[in-house]
Design a protein around this motif. Structure first.
Motif, PDB file in Angstrom:
ATOM      1  N   ASN A   6       0.885  -1.159   0.099  1.00 32.69           N
ATOM      2  CA  ASN A   6      -0.057  -0.197  -0.114  1.00 32.69           C
ATOM      3  C   ASN A   6       1.157   1.122  -0.007  1.00 32.69           C
ATOM      4  O   ASN A   6       0.253   2.334  -0.695  1.00 32.69           O
ATOM      5  CB  ASN A   6      -1.133   0.051   1.167  1.00 32.69           C
ATOM      6  N   HIS A   7       2.123   1.201   0.660  1.00 38.22           N
ATOM      7  CA  HIS A   7       2.771   2.318   0.345  1.00 38.22           C
ATOM      8  C   HIS A   7       3.400   2.477  -0.947  1.00 38.22           C
ATOM      9  O   HIS A   7       3.143   3.929  -1.439  1.00 38.22           O
ATOM     10  CB  HIS A   7       4.123   1.914   1.425  1.00 38.22           C
ATOM     11  N   TYR A   8       3.690   1.843  -1.670  1.00 39.18           N
ATOM     12  CA  TYR A   8       3.974   1.796  -3.092  1.00 39.18           C
ATOM     13  C   TYR A   8       2.768   2.248  -4.016  1.00 39.18           C
ATOM     14  O   TYR A   8       2.924   2.909  -5.043  1.00 39.18           O
ATOM     15  CB  TYR A   8       4.848   0.547  -3.723  1.00 39.18           C
ATOM     16  N   LYS A   9       1.650   1.374  -3.692  1.00 42.17           N
ATOM     17  CA  LYS A   9       0.449   1.591  -4.315  1.00 42.17           C
ATOM     18  C   LYS A   9      -0.028   3.209  -4.341  1.00 42.17           C
ATOM     19  O   LYS A   9      -0.434   3.736  -5.239  1.00 42.17           O
ATOM     20  CB  LYS A   9      -0.454   0.867  -4.112  1.00 42.17           C
ATOM     21  N   SER A  10       0.173   3.625  -3.124  1.00 40.76           N
ATOM     22  CA  SER A  10      -0.427   4.899  -3.011  1.00 40.76           C
ATOM     23  C   SER A  10       0.292   6.044  -3.732  1.00 40.76           C
ATOM     24  O   SER A  10      -0.282   6.987  -4.056  1.00 40.76           O
ATOM     25  CB  SER A  10      -0.581   5.381  -1.520  1.00 40.76           C
ATOM     26  N   ILE A  11       1.743   5.941  -3.702  1.00 36.96           N
ATOM     27  CA  ILE A  11       2.876   6.633  -4.338  1.00 36.96           C
ATOM     28  C   ILE A  11       2.346   6.527  -5.813  1.00 36.96           C
ATOM     29  O   ILE A  11       2.369   7.651  -6.467  1.00 36.96           O
ATOM     30  CB  ILE A  11       4.025   6.562  -3.926  1.00 36.96           C
ATOM     31  N   ALA A  12       2.278   5.556  -6.267  1.00 35.16           N
ATOM     32  CA  ALA A  12       2.050   5.097  -7.766  1.00 35.16           C
ATOM     33  C   ALA A  12       0.868   5.823  -8.186  1.00 35.16           C
ATOM     34  O   ALA A  12       0.906   6.391  -9.240  1.00 35.16           O
ATOM     35  CB  ALA A  12       2.213   3.689  -8.240  1.00 35.16           C
ATOM     36  N   GLU A  13      -0.226   5.654  -7.558  1.00 39.84           N
ATOM     37  CA  GLU A  13      -1.537   6.468  -8.021  1.00 39.84           C
ATOM     38  C   GLU A  13      -1.498   7.877  -7.859  1.00 39.84           C
ATOM     39  O   GLU A  13      -2.391   8.337  -8.447  1.00 39.84           O
ATOM     40  CB  GLU A  13      -2.636   5.760  -7.148  1.00 39.84           C
ATOM     41  N   ALA A  14      -0.497   8.420  -7.198  1.00 42.36           N
ATOM     42  CA  ALA A  14      -0.631   9.866  -6.991  1.00 42.36           C
ATOM     43  C   ALA A  14       0.107  10.560  -8.110  1.00 42.36           C
ATOM     44  O   ALA A  14       0.035  11.848  -8.096  1.00 42.36           O
ATOM     45  CB  ALA A  14      -0.201  10.089  -5.635  1.00 42.36           C
ATOM     46  N   VAL A  15       0.894   9.988  -8.735  1.00 42.25           N
ATOM     47  CA  VAL A  15       1.889  10.464  -9.685  1.00 42.25           C
ATOM     48  C   VAL A  15       1.763   9.732 -11.064  1.00 42.25           C
ATOM     49  O   VAL A  15       1.447   8.665 -11.092  1.00 42.25           O
ATOM     50  CB  VAL A  15       3.309  10.213  -9.195  1.00 42.25           C
ATOM     51  N   ASP A  16       1.949  10.648 -12.071  1.00 37.10           N
ATOM     52  CA  ASP A  16       2.145  10.407 -13.414  1.00 37.10           C
ATOM     53  C   ASP A  16       3.321  10.201 -13.995  1.00 37.10           C
ATOM     54  O   ASP A  16       3.991  10.895 -14.843  1.00 37.10           O
ATOM     55  CB  ASP A  16       1.246  10.979 -14.130  1.00 37.10           C
ATOM     56  N   CYS A  17       4.204   9.068 -13.473  1.00 38.27           N
ATOM     57  CA  CYS A  17       5.415   8.984 -13.504  1.00 38.27           C
ATOM     58  C   CYS A  17       5.854   7.748 -13.498  1.00 38.27           C
ATOM     59  O   CYS A  17       5.323   6.952 -12.552  1.00 38.27           O
ATOM     60  CB  CYS A  17       6.308   9.879 -12.595  1.00 38.27           C
ATOM     61  N   PRO A  18       6.959   7.115 -14.240  1.00 40.41           N
ATOM     62  CA  PRO A  18       7.398   5.663 -14.172  1.00 40.41           C
ATOM     63  C   PRO A  18       7.934   5.634 -12.849  1.00 40.41           C
ATOM     64  O   PRO A  18       8.861   6.559 -12.364  1.00 40.41           O
ATOM     65  CB  PRO A  18       8.405   5.513 -15.290  1.00 40.41           C
ATOM     66  N   ILE A  19       7.907   4.440 -12.101  1.00 48.45           N
ATOM     67  CA  ILE A  19       8.638   4.361 -10.661  1.00 48.45           C
ATOM     68  C   ILE A  19       9.572   2.839 -10.834  1.00 48.45           C
ATOM     69  O   ILE A  19       9.319   1.900 -11.379  1.00 48.45           O
ATOM     70  CB  ILE A  19       7.274   3.963  -9.544  1.00 48.45           C
ATOM     71  N   ILE A  20      10.743   3.129 -10.400  1.00 50.35           N
ATOM     72  CA  ILE A  20      11.670   2.173 -10.242  1.00 50.35           C
ATOM     73  C   ILE A  20      11.797   1.696  -8.419  1.00 50.35           C
ATOM     74  O   ILE A  20      12.105   2.469  -7.723  1.00 50.35           O
ATOM     75  CB  ILE A  20      12.989   2.605 -10.568  1.00 50.35           C
ATOM     76  N   LEU A  21      11.291   0.463  -8.331  1.00 47.64           N
ATOM     77  CA  LEU A  21      11.446   0.043  -6.853  1.00 47.64           C
ATOM     78  C   LEU A  21      12.669  -0.165  -6.631  1.00 47.64           C
ATOM     79  O   LEU A  21      13.863  -0.375  -7.522  1.00 47.64           O
ATOM     80  CB  LEU A  21      10.810  -1.422  -6.733  1.00 47.64           C
ATOM     81  N   TYR A  22      13.262  -0.010  -5.331  1.00 46.33           N
ATOM     82  CA  TYR A  22      14.692  -0.296  -5.019  1.00 46.33           C
ATOM     83  C   TYR A  22      14.620  -1.154  -3.824  1.00 46.33           C
ATOM     84  O   TYR A  22      14.356  -0.697  -2.676  1.00 46.33           O
ATOM     85  CB  TYR A  22      15.096   1.305  -4.480  1.00 46.33           C
ATOM     86  N   ASN A  23      15.252  -2.396  -4.194  1.00 45.51           N
ATOM     87  CA  ASN A  23      15.401  -3.128  -3.172  1.00 45.51           C
ATOM     88  C   ASN A  23      16.957  -3.629  -2.438  1.00 45.51           C
ATOM     89  O   ASN A  23      17.648  -3.739  -3.527  1.00 45.51           O
ATOM     90  CB  ASN A  23      15.200  -4.630  -3.826  1.00 45.51           C
ATOM     91  N   VAL A  24      17.185  -3.029  -1.262  1.00 46.44           N
ATOM     92  CA  VAL A  24      18.396  -3.020  -0.815  1.00 46.44           C
ATOM     93  C   VAL A  24      18.386  -3.406   0.554  1.00 46.44           C
ATOM     94  O   VAL A  24      18.502  -2.653   1.402  1.00 46.44           O
ATOM     95  CB  VAL A  24      19.068  -1.610  -0.831  1.00 46.44           C
ATOM     96  N   PRO A  25      18.260  -4.733   0.901  1.00 48.54           N
ATOM     97  CA  PRO A  25      17.647  -5.349   2.243  1.00 48.54           C
ATOM     98  C   PRO A  25      18.974  -4.929   3.126  1.00 48.54           C
ATOM     99  O   PRO A  25      18.760  -4.808   4.444  1.00 48.54           O
ATOM    100  CB  PRO A  25      17.674  -6.589   2.174  1.00 48.54           C
ATOM    101  N   SER A  26      20.281  -4.669   2.597  1.00 49.72           N
ATOM    102  CA  SER A  26      21.343  -4.494   3.783  1.00 49.72           C
ATOM    103  C   SER A  26      21.304  -3.043   4.406  1.00 49.72           C
ATOM    104  O   SER A  26      21.772  -2.759   5.629  1.00 49.72           O
ATOM    105  CB  SER A  26      22.656  -4.508   2.972  1.00 49.72           C
ATOM    106  N   ARG A  27      20.384  -2.111   3.835  1.00 50.84           N
ATOM    107  CA  ARG A  27      20.203  -0.859   4.505  1.00 50.84           C
ATOM    108  C   ARG A  27      19.053  -0.902   4.907  1.00 50.84           C
ATOM    109  O   ARG A  27      18.858   0.141   5.807  1.00 50.84           O
ATOM    110  CB  ARG A  27      20.345   0.027   3.393  1.00 50.84           C
TER     111      ARG A  27
END
Length: 295
Positions: free
Chosen positions: A119-140
């Motif tokens: 829902n974090h990503y979904k709410s952001i994606a629905e609020a912008v008209d812009c491509p999104i790159i997810l960033y998976n960096v579990p060490s951080r």
């Protein structure tokens, strides 16, 4: 949809000695990357010390970058946060400045559950008209995005890619197998060719700050079927890449740039000076590789 193919530089933020953003130097760096075959600018990310910058500073840096680049190559802005409301508002603001895409890190410290992260990503994606790159960096972040979660996120139209920095090649292979609609970008400079072999389209690179042409050439050679050349560049430069992570990023890359004459200033605390032994090791390796001095 693919935002870019090749080498996206995770660009540093240059500071003055009084720790203000050095805009004349940032302009020089941006022009340097355009001239040296960098395929995209990733601004306000981890390497750019976004965690130490105010929203006003970050938006000013994004605005400045968009203006200087002027549509010559894509500009992707880091707008992630561990506070969904803040990330959403900041992403909207960055989009209004004309960026080509957003890089949004997995919420950190909170260690959200899968429903929360979705829902974090979904709410952001629905609020912008812009491509999104997810960033998976579990060490951080302390969280690894599960394959089922990625599959669900990829169903959202403008979530198009993932910067994969787990260091787990089996996990990356599962993304390619199960979620082929997500474009993969390597988030680890020492694993670019392995991820390209699984279908990745490029790298978001730290080392490209000082070897932009080589990083671009490594990716493009491989993608153009010159596999041996791409592999050779990966193996030949992994010694330098490893040295650039001898301490926490971006401490070594900024030290390397200052050693090479870029004059990009210090890191902001809590990122401090390198241990002298590590600094000497890094400088020795830079000399051994013959990395070009800043002109």
């Amino acid at each position: 949809m693919t935002l870019f193919t090749g080498s996206g530089v995770a660009i540093i933020t240059p500071f003055t000695n009084s720790m203000e953003v050095n805009y004349p130097k940032l302009k020089e760096l941006l022009e340097f990357h355009v001239e040296n075959n960098t395929d995209a600018i990733v601004i306000n990310g981890t390497t750019g010390e976004s965690a130490t910058m105010t929203d006003e500073e970050s938006l000013d840096v994004i605005r400045f970058t968009v203006d200087v680049i002027n549509n010559r190559i894509p500009v992707i802005a880091g707008t992630g946060s561990n506070d969904t409301r803040h990330a959403l508002e900041f992403s909207i603001a960055a989009t209004k400045l004309g960026v080509d895409g957003l890089l949004i890190v997995t919420p950190y410290y909170n260690k959200g559950n899968e429903n929360g992260i979705y829902n974090h990503y979904k709410s952001i994606a629905e609020a912008v008209d812009c491509p999104i790159i997810l960033y998976n960096v579990p060490s951080r972040t302390g969280v690894n995005l599960s394959i089922p979660l990625l599959k669900k996120l990829a169903e959202i139209d403008n979530i198009i890619a993932i910067k994969e920095a787990s260091g787990n090649i089996s996990y990356a292979a599962e993304i390619a197998r199960v979620v082929p609609s997500l474009t993969i970008y390597s988030g680890n400079d020492d694993m670019v060719i392995p991820l390209l072999s699984l279908g990745a389209r490029g790298v978001i690179s730290v080392s490209a700050n000082i070897i932009p042409k080589i990083t671009h050439e490594m990716v493009i050679s491989f993608l153009n079927s010159d596999i041996n050349k791409g592999m050779r560049l990966q193996l030949d430069y992994n010694g330098l890449v490893n040295a650039l992570f001898i301490e926490t990023n971006p401490i070594p890359i900024k030290d390397a740039m200052n050693f090479l004459g870029y004059e990009v200033g210090p890191c902001r605390l809590p990122l401090g000076e390198m241990f002298e032994e590590n600094k000497l090791t890094l400088h020795k390796i830079l000399n051994e590789y013959g990395v070009e001095k800043w002109i």
